[in-house]
Write an enzyme that holds these catalytic residues in place. Structure first.
Site, short mmCIF file in Angstrom:
data_model
loop_
_atom_site.label_atom_id
_atom_site.label_comp_id
_atom_site.label_asym_id
_atom_site.label_seq_id
_atom_site.Cartn_x
_atom_site.Cartn_y
_atom_site.Cartn_z
N SER A 123 9.08 12.36 -1.97
CA SER A 123 8.34 13.56 -2.28
C SER A 123 8.99 15.05 -2.17
O SER A 123 10.06 15.53 -1.25
CB SER A 123 6.72 13.29 -2.33
OG SER A 123 5.65 14.43 -3.10
N ASP A 175 4.83 8.45 -12.92
CA ASP A 175 5.13 9.08 -11.74
C ASP A 175 4.45 10.77 -12.80
O ASP A 175 5.35 11.45 -13.17
CB ASP A 175 6.26 9.95 -10.86
CG ASP A 175 6.53 10.60 -9.59
OD1 ASP A 175 4.87 11.49 -10.07
OD2 ASP A 175 6.72 10.69 -8.94
N HIS A 211 3.16 8.23 -8.51
CA HIS A 211 4.33 8.75 -7.07
C HIS A 211 3.78 7.92 -5.58
O HIS A 211 2.51 8.40 -4.92
CB HIS A 211 3.38 10.05 -6.79
CG HIS A 211 3.87 11.01 -6.06
ND1 HIS A 211 5.26 11.34 -6.48
CD2 HIS A 211 3.62 11.38 -5.22
CE1 HIS A 211 5.73 12.76 -5.84
NE2 HIS A 211 4.66 12.21 -4.63
#
Length: 230
Positions: A123, A175, A211
């Site tokens: 991320s 995500d 995610h």
């Protein structure tokens, strides 16, 4: 530096030492709001497949995060919204890029060739790895972004001189924090904007993954790293 199995330093890098002759180094960069030590059990299967690799897991400082109403959280740079907008914390990014660069320099000074150093991040950490790898003067072994993106404003400074830089990109279709489309757009930029060769980019899609990471993704990452380190 703290070592895995001990008590990690509050703000210092955590190191997982190789169990065989040191033949390469991975610098793994965590995401927003995370602690480096939380990734040790997650990465264990990858670590086990690469006994000659040293892992360095830096820890982001706690900074006010606009997305979290100014609350202080571990963060490499400020984030205003998720999915990420075009807002750009230039000062925060500069400090964090320097942090990763200094880890690379330390490994090189310790005798490791830069081509045996790979940056991997999740991320926000992946965004930092990509920004570092695509602006550094060191010829790195590769860069991997997991559920990540490349901030638009950072692209103006990317003068990638090595079009064969290996890139691994992993993204889940479910995500919502950093949508899969961000990964597709970023890898298009790598190909068309920076002219990184098609065969140097390994883009993996994971159906239904949000995610986060899963076993299949970690297995693919381990396979890619195995190719890098030979």
């Amino acid at each position: 530096m703290a070592t895995a199995g001990g008590t990690p330093a509050r703000d210092g890098p955590l190191v997982i030492a190789p169990t065989a002759e040191h033949s390469g180094t991975v610098i793994f960069v965590h995401g927003l709001g995370q602690r480096n030590h939380s990734w040790v059990p997650v990465l264990q299967t990858v670590v086990d497949r690469l006994p000659g690799v040293k892992w360095i897991l830096p820890q982001a400082p706690e900074n006010p995060v606009t997305y979290n109403q100014g609350q202080r959280r571990p963060s490499w740079f400020d984030i205003v919204s998720l999915p990420p907008c075009n807002c750009f914390d230039e000062a925060g990014i500069a400090v964090s890029v320097a942090t990763i660069e200094n880890l690379v320099i330390s490994e090189v000074r310790g005798g490791m060739e830069s081509t045996r150093i790979v940056l991997v991040g999740f991320s926000q950490g992946g965004a930092l790895c990509l920004m570092t790898a695509l602006t550094t003067l060191h010829e790195l072994g590769g860069v991997a972004g997991l559920s990540s993106w490349i901030p638009q404003q950072s692209r103006q400074t990317m003068l990638q001189l090595e079009p064969s830089l290996p890139v691994f990109w992993a993204h889940g279709t479910a995500d919502t924090d950093v949508p899969h489309s961000y990964g597709e757009e970023a890898t298009t930029f790598l190909r068309d904007g920076l002219h990184i060769r098609e065969d140097s980019i390994d883009f993996k899609t994971y159906e239904g993954l949000d995610h986060s990471v899963n076993d299949a993704e970690l297995g693919d990452l381990a396979t890619w790293l195995s190719r890098i380190f030979g």
